[in-house]
Design a protein around this motif. Structure first.
Motif, mmCIF file in Angstrom:
data_model
loop_
_atom_site.group_PDB
_atom_site.id
_atom_site.type_symbol
_atom_site.label_atom_id
_atom_site.label_comp_id
_atom_site.label_asym_id
_atom_site.label_seq_id
_atom_site.Cartn_x
_atom_site.Cartn_y
_atom_site.Cartn_z
ATOM 1 N N TYR A 237 0.842 -1.186 0.000
ATOM 2 C CA TYR A 237 0.000 0.000 0.000
ATOM 3 C C TYR A 237 0.882 1.241 0.000
ATOM 4 O O TYR A 237 1.790 1.365 0.814
ATOM 5 C CB TYR A 237 -0.921 -0.019 1.229
ATOM 6 N N ILE A 238 0.586 2.148 -0.928
ATOM 7 C CA ILE A 238 1.300 3.426 -0.964
ATOM 8 C C ILE A 238 0.391 4.469 -0.307
ATOM 9 O O ILE A 238 -0.723 4.707 -0.803
ATOM 10 C CB ILE A 238 1.649 3.830 -2.403
ATOM 11 N N PRO A 239 0.798 5.027 0.817
ATOM 12 C CA PRO A 239 -0.083 5.937 1.551
ATOM 13 C C PRO A 239 -0.602 7.065 0.669
ATOM 14 O O PRO A 239 0.114 7.598 -0.175
ATOM 15 C CB PRO A 239 0.825 6.485 2.669
ATOM 16 N N GLY A 240 -1.864 7.396 0.890
ATOM 17 C CA GLY A 240 -2.468 8.496 0.139
ATOM 18 C C GLY A 240 -3.193 8.045 -1.101
ATOM 19 O O GLY A 240 -3.975 8.814 -1.679
ATOM 20 N N MET A 241 -2.942 6.815 -1.549
ATOM 21 C CA MET A 241 -3.625 6.328 -2.756
ATOM 22 C C MET A 241 -4.803 5.466 -2.354
ATOM 23 O O MET A 241 -4.696 4.666 -1.417
ATOM 24 C CB MET A 241 -2.643 5.518 -3.614
ATOM 25 N N SER A 242 -5.908 5.621 -3.068
ATOM 26 C CA SER A 242 -7.085 4.782 -2.815
ATOM 27 C C SER A 242 -7.193 3.722 -3.899
ATOM 28 O O SER A 242 -6.871 3.984 -5.058
ATOM 29 C CB SER A 242 -8.362 5.623 -2.829
ATOM 30 N N LEU A 243 -7.647 2.557 -3.493
ATOM 31 C CA LEU A 243 -7.769 1.448 -4.441
ATOM 32 C C LEU A 243 -9.168 0.883 -4.386
ATOM 33 O O LEU A 243 -9.849 1.005 -3.357
ATOM 34 C CB LEU A 243 -6.761 0.349 -4.106
ATOM 35 N N TYR A 244 -9.559 0.242 -5.478
ATOM 36 C CA TYR A 244 -10.899 -0.362 -5.460
ATOM 37 C C TYR A 244 -10.823 -1.797 -5.932
ATOM 38 O O TYR A 244 -9.836 -2.223 -6.538
ATOM 39 C CB TYR A 244 -11.892 0.457 -6.293
ATOM 40 N N GLN A 245 -11.881 -2.517 -5.629
ATOM 41 C CA GLN A 245 -11.940 -3.941 -5.956
ATOM 42 C C GLN A 245 -12.048 -4.127 -7.462
ATOM 43 O O GLN A 245 -12.837 -3.454 -8.124
ATOM 44 C CB GLN A 245 -13.182 -4.553 -5.277
ATOM 45 N N GLU A 246 -11.248 -5.047 -8.004
ATOM 46 C CA GLU A 246 -11.327 -5.332 -9.433
ATOM 47 C C GLU A 246 -12.690 -5.967 -9.727
ATOM 48 O O GLU A 246 -13.108 -6.890 -9.037
ATOM 49 C CB GLU A 246 -10.206 -6.273 -9.849
ATOM 50 N N ALA B 40 -8.796 3.695 2.549
ATOM 51 C CA ALA B 40 -8.321 3.759 1.156
ATOM 52 C C ALA B 40 -8.947 2.689 0.287
ATOM 53 O O ALA B 40 -8.464 2.422 -0.814
ATOM 54 C CB ALA B 40 -6.795 3.603 1.126
ATOM 55 N N TYR B 41 -10.007 2.070 0.770
ATOM 56 C CA TYR B 41 -10.594 0.962 0.013
ATOM 57 C C TYR B 41 -11.977 1.326 -0.487
ATOM 58 O O TYR B 41 -12.797 1.862 0.245
ATOM 59 C CB TYR B 41 -10.689 -0.281 0.905
ATOM 60 N N VAL B 42 -12.238 1.058 -1.752
ATOM 61 C CA VAL B 42 -13.536 1.355 -2.372
ATOM 62 C C VAL B 42 -14.043 0.083 -3.025
ATOM 63 O O VAL B 42 -13.397 -0.457 -3.922
ATOM 64 C CB VAL B 42 -13.375 2.471 -3.440
ATOM 65 N N LEU B 43 -15.183 -0.403 -2.546
ATOM 66 C CA LEU B 43 -15.753 -1.591 -3.188
ATOM 67 C C LEU B 43 -16.622 -1.195 -4.375
ATOM 68 O O LEU B 43 -16.601 -1.824 -5.421
ATOM 69 C CB LEU B 43 -16.567 -2.410 -2.178
ATOM 70 N N ARG B 44 -17.368 -0.131 -4.198
ATOM 71 C CA ARG B 44 -18.283 0.326 -5.263
ATOM 72 C C ARG B 44 -17.846 1.709 -5.723
ATOM 73 O O ARG B 44 -17.774 2.635 -4.928
ATOM 74 C CB ARG B 44 -19.719 0.405 -4.744
ATOM 75 N N SER B 45 -17.575 1.826 -7.009
ATOM 76 C CA SER B 45 -17.184 3.113 -7.571
ATOM 77 C C SER B 45 -18.418 3.841 -8.097
ATOM 78 O O SER B 45 -19.362 3.205 -8.559
ATOM 79 C CB SER B 45 -16.194 2.895 -8.712
ATOM 80 N N PRO B 46 -18.395 5.182 -8.075
ATOM 81 C CA PRO B 46 -19.515 5.927 -8.673
ATOM 82 C C PRO B 46 -19.655 5.648 -10.178
ATOM 83 O O PRO B 46 -20.702 5.883 -10.757
ATOM 84 C CB PRO B 46 -19.133 7.400 -8.458
ATOM 85 N N LEU B 47 -18.597 5.105 -10.785
ATOM 86 C CA LEU B 47 -18.636 4.865 -12.223
ATOM 87 C C LEU B 47 -18.748 3.376 -12.573
ATOM 88 O O LEU B 47 -18.541 2.999 -13.722
ATOM 89 C CB LEU B 47 -17.391 5.445 -12.896
#
Lengths: 297, 609
Positions: free
Chosen positions: B364-373, B521-528
């Motif tokens: 994990y790189i601090p400050g970056m957010s990631l989402y589930q593939e 920093a974790y996003v399961l559902r993206s607005p897009l």
């Protein structure tokens, strides 16, 4: 006593030898490289570590390919279509060429031009597919034979060769009462060995290498050809390797060791070996035949 | 003179015949409506009659069984004979021929035997044009539309209740509502059932959407701190010092490796760079960037040097100039890159298109957010399972389609027969066998002992896409369907592997997702999510421009990666932008942004329903 060679002659011979040796290596090396890759460790092949010598000697690529189900049957189908297709194509093509050498043939020029025109224009894949379907050739062994009976380019080569046969040879047969078929089979055809060998080689290689016909017209595995079987296997290996390697992540283990490049090269080796074995026997006819077909008179 | 006249007459006759046949083709096209080829139109007339008959038959069956009544599950019935169906698969993964072995038993349980046709693009065109369809096939929407208009496919609306796994699945029903509105050639009825319907489930890591490191090298280098993307290159250098050659096969190691075999739609090596930042590259062919975390789209032309694309190229160029990138990257085919990264483990930080799996761990790189593939889609992929209108045995075809919505069948195909990789315990629950655990860990081959068959990819694209089966229950609940690697018993052992234990000790978390969540920093559902599914493809004219822009960008991108200095790099970037604008890229970008906006509205309105 042999003629004594001067220094210049020796130098010239050495230089020629070097140049031709280099060209020979350039021609032969791809086959050598192909072979050593098929017997080397697939992972080393994949990363390009095989250059001049095989590494990690193994026959697992060959074992994988030879374990394919339906391999024997498809080899028989391929052999059958090659032999039958080549023989029938040679006979039909040369007989058609003979017709076009007969000045008494009705509408000869028109029909000749109509046949040659098909070399320049094609209806496209879909109309050809529909035509073959209408003829009842789908899922039939005859799809490998019937559409390929007449090769127009081959017919032109044979016709040109036949026109170099003196007319007097046939005239004497006509006087003896021989019909067209007799004259064709007993006088004309025996004189066409070089060109027939050439055309036969072209046709046989075409039959041997063809997988597109199977891909398009055949859905029954018992009619698969060797090329198609190997093509399908290669695609599956390629897809399976990419999928299996990804799925192994969670278990922290490596994926399949049957790498696509190794398989591709092994398939290539298996397919070209028969042709390479046959070619030397008809090579003597090949150059002569092409030249006869190319030069009129 | 006479001969010339005859020749002229013959030529005229031939021309007339050709004109008549051309006119005949055009005449049939006009009367038959839009279609691809006159023969398809001839067939479609017949198919329409067959379809009407089939529809009437369906209605009779429907009347007998009652409209609301759903048929019983096929795998719970007894079959005294097997019905054969023909299938044209989604891709070449599915072996052609009559299905035999344990997979035949899976089909027999549902009263079926299946003959698979060999897949190829050319064959797809040929069978669609000729109307010689198998009983079941997978088609993309463009072809489906033509097939619906040509009457080649069965109207499934009347038969949905005969497919219980489809009728009772709410997710599939939601997708079918979308299909009726947007994917039915304006008929409002279901002709094809989309595949890959599902909602993404949370996993232990984000798949490809994270920076990964060669764990052995990273750990041996003392786990150098990585606070930003700028720290990746120094980290690579430290890792290369401790591991200059691969321990697997002696291949020279590199910090990162690219490939030139993935540039068919855009410069493929941007893929992972984008995913590291929570972006998706699906609009890159149109020079649009998609920030999945913030839910925004950006034009590369407008963002210019602020775009992630520019920053990615700059980073790759720096990698090369710092000596940490494989200089042979431009000559690497995708398979070669894959072999170097995944087999030889000769890459420190995988980038480009190859994420790295076994032997690599996410950081994990601090400050970056990631989402589930995201692989599953609520409305399915734009590929559909259809039944031919000429099918002789409609009921059998329906059972086969229903099987593709039955995740028990998926489990049975992937995990094999009972007794090999898994078995029932005394409590009636499903447990892995010892052989199954070893196979999942790679200590044994995945050859089923009872049948000698190898587990290979087969019919991987089911209608429903999710991780868990329905009926095969273990102590912790429904079993993972796609093999045993995720089963708790296997995970318990695999999680004790050195690199996983070391990762936990280094970062102090059990899983990567847990670490992301701790930092918000974790996003399961993206607005897009799924917006792209509603975007149309460009028309033929625009496609030419898109292809021209792609060629320009790909060539310029490679040159920028190999630029010798900043001046050369900046010059190439400016030239690339100028060339793209000259080609008309601004119109492409504008069109795509507009379509994305409309697609988002469509998706939102569907979700509101």
């Amino acid at each position: 006593m042999g003629k004594k060679m001067s220094a210049a002659d020796i130098t010239y011979n050495v230089l020629c030898g070097i140049v031709f040796a280099v060209f020979s290596i350039i021609c032969i090396f791809p086959f050598y490289y192909l072979f050593i890759c098929t017997i080397s460790d697939p992972s080393l092949v994949e990363v390009g570590k095989i250059v001049f010598l095989p590494k990690g000697l193994t026959l697992k690529n060959y074992r994988e390919v030879l374990r394919l189900p339906n391999l024997g049957n498809s080899a028989l189908v391929t052999l059958g279509r090659t032999v039958l297709g080549t023989a029938s194509s040679l006979f039909v093509t040369s007989y058609l060429a003979y017709f076009f050498t007969r000045t008494e043939m009705w509408g000869r020029k028109f029909w000749y031009r109509a046949v040659v025109a098909t070399m320049y224009f094609s209806a496209g894949m879909i109309p050809v597919y529909l035509n073959n379907k209408m003829l009842g050739l789908l899922n039939s062994f005859w799809i490998y034979i019937v559409p390929g009976l007449v090769g127009v380019y081959n017919m032109i080569l044979v016709k040109t060769s036949m026109e170099s046969v003196p007319a007097e040879l046939e005239e004497s047969a006509v006087l003896d009462g021989a019909g067209y078929l007799t004259r064709f089979t007993k006088i004309i055809l025996p004189l066409q060995k070089p060109i027939l060998a050439t055309v036969g080689l072209f046709t046989a290689v075409g039959h041997w290498n063809d997988f597109f016909t199977t891909q398009l017209y055949i859905t029954k595995p018992k009619l698969y050809t060797l090329q198609f079987l190997l093509y399908e296997f290669q695609n599956q290996v390629k897809n399976a390797a990419s999928q299996i390697n990804s799925a192994s992540e969670a278990a922290g283990v490596g994926g399949s060791n049957i790498q696509p490049t190794g398989i591709r090269l092994t398939l290539t080796a298996i397919v070209i070996i028969p042709i390479m074995l046959v070619y030397p026997f008809i090579q003597k006819y090949y150059v002569k035949g092409v030249m006869i077909g190319a030069v009129k008179g | 003179m006479r001969k010339k006249a005859v020749s002229k007459l013959l030529a005229l006759g031939l021309s007339a015949a050709m004109m008549v046949s051309l006119a005949a083709c055009g005449g049939k096209n006009e009367s038959g409506g839009e279609s691809s080829g006159s023969a398809a139109q001839e067939e479609s007339g017949q198919e329409t009659d067959s379809q009407e008959e089939a529809g009437q038959t369906g209605e009779n069956v429907q009347a007998d069984s009652g409209e609301a009544e759903i048929a019983p599950y096929p795998d719970e019935q007894t079959w005294d004979h097997l019905d054969r169906v023909t299938l044209y698969p989604f891709d070449t993964n599915t072996t052609s021929g009559l299905v035999t072995g344990y997979k035949a038993d899976v089909l027999a349980k549902r009263g079926l035997e299946m003959e698979v046709w060999a897949y190829s693009d050319e064959k797809t065109n040929a069978i669609l044009a000729s109307g010689d369809l198998p009983d079941i096939m997978f088609v993309k929407y463009d072809n489906l539309k033509t097939m619906i208009e040509g009457g080649l496919v069965l109207n499934l609306e009347e038969y949905l209740n005969q497919m219980p796994h489809i009728a009772e699945n709410e997710q599939i029903q939601t997708a079918l509502n979308y299909t009726r509105t947007y994917r039915s050639a304006d008929t409002g009825e279901v002709y094809g059932i989309p595949i890959q319907i599902g909602v993404e489930e949370e996993a232990e890591d984000t798949g490809r959407n994270a920076v990964k490191v060669n764990w052995k090298a990273y750990y041996a280098a003392g786990c150098p701190e990585i606070k930003s993307v700028d720290d990746l290159i120094p980290a690579m250098k430290k890792m290369l010092e401790v591991m200059p050659e691969s321990e697997e096969d002696g291949t020279k190691c590199w910090g990162t490796i690219l490939n030139a075999g993935s540039d068919d739609q855009y410069w493929g090596n941007m893929q992972l760079w984008y995913k590291w930042f929570g972006y998706e590259p699906d609009s890159l062919p149109y020079l649009v960037e998609t920030d999945m975390i913030k839910g925004e789209h950006h034009s590369i032309l407008e963002e210019n040097r602020d775009s992630l694309y520019y920053k990615g190229l700059k980073w790759y160029n720096e990698c090369l100039r710092e000596g940490v990138m494989d200089p042979d990257s431009i000559n690497n085919e995708r398979q070669v890159q894959k072999a170097k990264v995944e087999t030889s483990l000769a890459c420190m930080i995988p980038s480009g298109t190859c994420a790295g799996w076994a032997g690599y761990r996410p950081i994990y790189i601090p400050g970056m957010s990631l989402y589930q593939e995201n692989w599953a889609k609520p409305y399915g992929a734009d590929t559909y399972v259809v039944i031919s209108a000429n099918t002789e045995n409609v009921e059998a075809a329906l059972r086969a389609v229903d099987m593709m919505a039955d995740f028990d069948a998926y489990f049975e195909i992937w995990c094999g027969p009972e007794g090999d990789l898994w078995e029932y315990g005394e409590d009636g629950l499903v447990y892995p066998t010892e052989f199954g655990i070893k196979s999942a860990l790679g200590e044994e081959t995945t050859v089923f002992e009872s049948t000698g068959e190898e587990r290979v990819l087969w019919l991987d694209n089911f209608i429903i896409k999710r991780n868990f089966t329905d009926s095969y229950i273990g102590p912790d609940g429904p079993r993972h369907a796609r093999g045993l690697a995720e089963w708790p018993e296997v995970k318990e052992i695999s999680n004790q592997q050195d690199e996983i234990v070391q990762w936990r000790e280094t970062f102090g978390y059990d899983t990567f997702v847990e670490q992301l969540k701790a930092d918000n920093a974790y996003v399961l559902r993206s607005p897009l999510d799924n917006v792209v599914s509603f975007c149309p493809d460009p028309d033929d004219a625009m496609k030419l421009t898109v292809d021209a822009v792609k060629d320009t960008v790909v060539e310029a991108s490679w040159k920028m990666v190999y630029a010798k200095n900043d001046e050369e790099f900046e010059g190439l970037w400016d030239q690339m932008i100028k060339d793209c604008i000259d080609l008309g890229a601004e119109d492409i970008v504008s069109w795509r942004l507009d379509e994305l906006s409309k697609a988002k509205e469509t998706r939102d309105s569907l979700e509101a329903e």
